[in-house]
Design a protein around this motif. Structure first.
Motif, mmCIF file in Angstrom:
data_model
loop_
_atom_site.group_PDB
_atom_site.id
_atom_site.type_symbol
_atom_site.label_atom_id
_atom_site.label_comp_id
_atom_site.label_asym_id
_atom_site.label_seq_id
_atom_site.Cartn_x
_atom_site.Cartn_y
_atom_site.Cartn_z
ATOM 1 N N GLU A 6 38.566 24.737 46.793
ATOM 2 C CA GLU A 6 38.376 24.486 48.219
ATOM 3 C C GLU A 6 37.586 25.619 48.871
ATOM 4 O OE1 GLU A 6 41.099 23.900 52.206
ATOM 5 O OE2 GLU A 6 41.956 23.434 50.262
ATOM 6 N N LYS B 182 39.049 20.442 42.164
ATOM 7 C CA LYS B 182 40.076 20.144 43.163
ATOM 8 C C LYS B 182 41.203 19.323 42.540
ATOM 9 C CE LYS B 182 40.190 18.970 47.998
ATOM 10 N NZ LYS B 182 39.439 18.464 49.142
ATOM 11 N N GLN C 33 45.347 20.652 42.078
ATOM 12 C CA GLN C 33 46.389 20.018 42.893
ATOM 13 C C GLN C 33 47.618 19.747 42.094
ATOM 14 O OE1 GLN C 33 44.694 16.590 44.774
ATOM 15 N NE2 GLN C 33 43.581 17.828 46.253
#
Length: 69
Positions: free
Chosen positions: A36, A65, A69
């Motif tokens: 990010e 990303k 996560q």
């Protein structure tokens, strides 16, 4: 993105893919930047492109990303 210990993490950008392209340092971070954060660093460069198709960098950011996560 590179790091040469004990220096900070660095994000570099090359204007073109041609041989001999100049690289410029975009950011230097004490900690490893997240996907990010890398997106935030690169966003101003990507916003200057008129018509944008998904690039390898976009695909790599999406992949990174998903992994983080």
């Amino acid at each position: 993105m590179i790091r040469a210990y004990p220096s900070d993490w660095q994000v570099w950008w090359a204007e073109g893919e041609e041989e001999g392209s100049e690289y410029q340092l975009l950011a230097s971070e004490e900690n490893r930047p997240s996907g990010e954060r890398i997106g935030q660093i690169l966003a101003p460069l990507m916003a200057t492109e008129d018509v944008r198709k998904p690039s390898l960098l976009d695909n790599m950011q999406q992949f990174w990303k998903a992994l983080t996560q």
